[in-house]
Scaffold this motif. Structure first.
Motif, PDB file in Angstrom:
ATOM      1  N   GLU A  50       0.861  -1.178   0.000  1.00 43.98           N
ATOM      2  CA  GLU A  50       0.000   0.000   0.000  1.00 43.98           C
ATOM      3  C   GLU A  50       0.899   1.230   0.000  1.00 43.98           C
ATOM      4  O   GLU A  50       1.850   1.307   0.787  1.00 43.98           O
ATOM      5  N   LEU A  51       0.612   2.152  -0.877  1.00 42.30           N
ATOM      6  CA  LEU A  51       1.408   3.378  -0.982  1.00 42.30           C
ATOM      7  C   LEU A  51       0.510   4.596  -0.827  1.00 42.30           C
ATOM      8  O   LEU A  51      -0.614   4.604  -1.324  1.00 42.30           O
ATOM      9  N   ALA A  52       1.019   5.606  -0.160  1.00 42.33           N
ATOM     10  CA  ALA A  52       0.334   6.894  -0.064  1.00 42.33           C
ATOM     11  C   ALA A  52       1.389   7.949  -0.359  1.00 42.33           C
ATOM     12  O   ALA A  52       2.473   7.938   0.234  1.00 42.33           O
ATOM     13  N   TYR A  53       1.100   8.826  -1.293  1.00 37.13           N
ATOM     14  CA  TYR A  53       2.082   9.826  -1.684  1.00 37.13           C
ATOM     15  C   TYR A  53       1.361  11.065  -2.206  1.00 37.13           C
ATOM     16  O   TYR A  53       0.212  11.005  -2.614  1.00 37.13           O
ATOM     17  N   VAL A  54       2.078  12.185  -2.169  1.00 33.22           N
ATOM     18  CA  VAL A  54       1.533  13.456  -2.652  1.00 33.22           C
ATOM     19  C   VAL A  54       2.366  13.909  -3.845  1.00 33.22           C
ATOM     20  O   VAL A  54       3.587  14.028  -3.742  1.00 33.22           O
ATOM     21  N   TYR A  55       1.682  14.114  -4.960  1.00 31.21           N
ATOM     22  CA  TYR A  55       2.332  14.670  -6.144  1.00 31.21           C
ATOM     23  C   TYR A  55       2.106  16.172  -6.174  1.00 31.21           C
ATOM     24  O   TYR A  55       1.019  16.646  -5.823  1.00 31.21           O
ATOM     25  N   GLU A  56       3.130  16.897  -6.612  1.00 35.81           N
ATOM     26  CA  GLU A  56       2.997  18.334  -6.851  1.00 35.81           C
ATOM     27  C   GLU A  56       3.186  18.590  -8.337  1.00 35.81           C
ATOM     28  O   GLU A  56       4.102  18.035  -8.957  1.00 35.81           O
ATOM     29  N   ILE A  57       2.315  19.404  -8.907  1.00 34.15           N
ATOM     30  CA  ILE A  57       2.423  19.743 -10.326  1.00 34.15           C
ATOM     31  C   ILE A  57       3.586  20.727 -10.484  1.00 34.15           C
ATOM     32  O   ILE A  57       3.592  21.797  -9.872  1.00 34.15           O
ATOM     33  N   VAL A  58       4.585  20.340 -11.299  1.00 33.45           N
ATOM     34  CA  VAL A  58       5.767  21.188 -11.491  1.00 33.45           C
ATOM     35  C   VAL A  58       5.837  21.797 -12.886  1.00 33.45           C
ATOM     36  O   VAL A  58       6.563  22.764 -13.109  1.00 33.45           O
ATOM     37  N   GLU A  59       5.075  21.240 -13.836  1.00 29.80           N
ATOM     38  CA  GLU A  59       5.003  21.805 -15.182  1.00 29.80           C
ATOM     39  C   GLU A  59       3.639  21.459 -15.763  1.00 29.80           C
ATOM     40  O   GLU A  59       3.171  20.337 -15.629  1.00 29.80           O
ATOM     41  N   LEU A  60       3.017  22.444 -16.392  1.00 26.36           N
ATOM     42  CA  LEU A  60       1.706  22.232 -16.990  1.00 26.36           C
ATOM     43  C   LEU A  60       1.583  23.090 -18.238  1.00 26.36           C
ATOM     44  O   LEU A  60       1.606  24.311 -18.167  1.00 26.36           O
TER      45      LEU A  60
END
Length: 145
Positions: free
Chosen positions: A61-71
């Motif tokens: 089981e994994l829990a992680y937070v992604y941050e948008i760095v390019e869009l």
């Protein structure tokens, strides 16, 4: 270093593919291993947006937070996480093949640490398989709905 690139041709216009794929709310629908996506910052998606994901990969089981760095809407989305045993960067790119065909590329890169480092050759193979399943699923969803 793990660097996995997969791509697929989707018989839909680029706007439809990129809008669907770049919406984190859709991630649990087309990512085989992702169970939930929770916004940690206000919508809409923008550079700096943070989304918490819960997933299962290789039985863990994994829990992680992604941050948008390019869009770049309709062209590219890059999100990055730094915490956990496997810091990861995920990049989506979309390319017009013609009016109703889009090539979608999914790339995951990361530097595993600890136990994950030992498993990285195996992990790359498993990630490639999972990513192809994900791309086939998004293709099926977009072409048949």
């Amino acid at each position: 270093m793990v660097d996995v690139v997969t791509e697929i041709m989707i018989n839909c216009p680029i706007s439809q593919v990129s809008e669907y794929a770049s919406n984190p709310d859709h991630a649990p629908e087309w990512y085989v291993n992702i169970h939930s996506a929770e916004w940690r910052s206000p919508k809409p998606l923008a550079i700096g947006s943070q989304i918490a994901f819960k997933a299962k990969f290789l039985g863990r089981e994994l829990a992680y937070v992604y941050e948008i760095v390019e869009l770049i809407p309709g062209k590219k989305l890059v999100m990055k996480t730094a915490q956990g045993p496997f810091p990861m960067e995920t990049t989506y790119t979309w390319q017009v093949m013609d009016a109703n065909r889009t090539k979608m590329t999914l790339r995951n890169t990361g530097n595993p640490t600890g136990y994950s480092k030992i498993m990285s050759p195996f992990m790359a193979t498993m990630m490639r398989k999972a990513n192809m399943k994900d791309l086939k699923k998004i293709k099926d969803i977009l072409e048949n709905n």
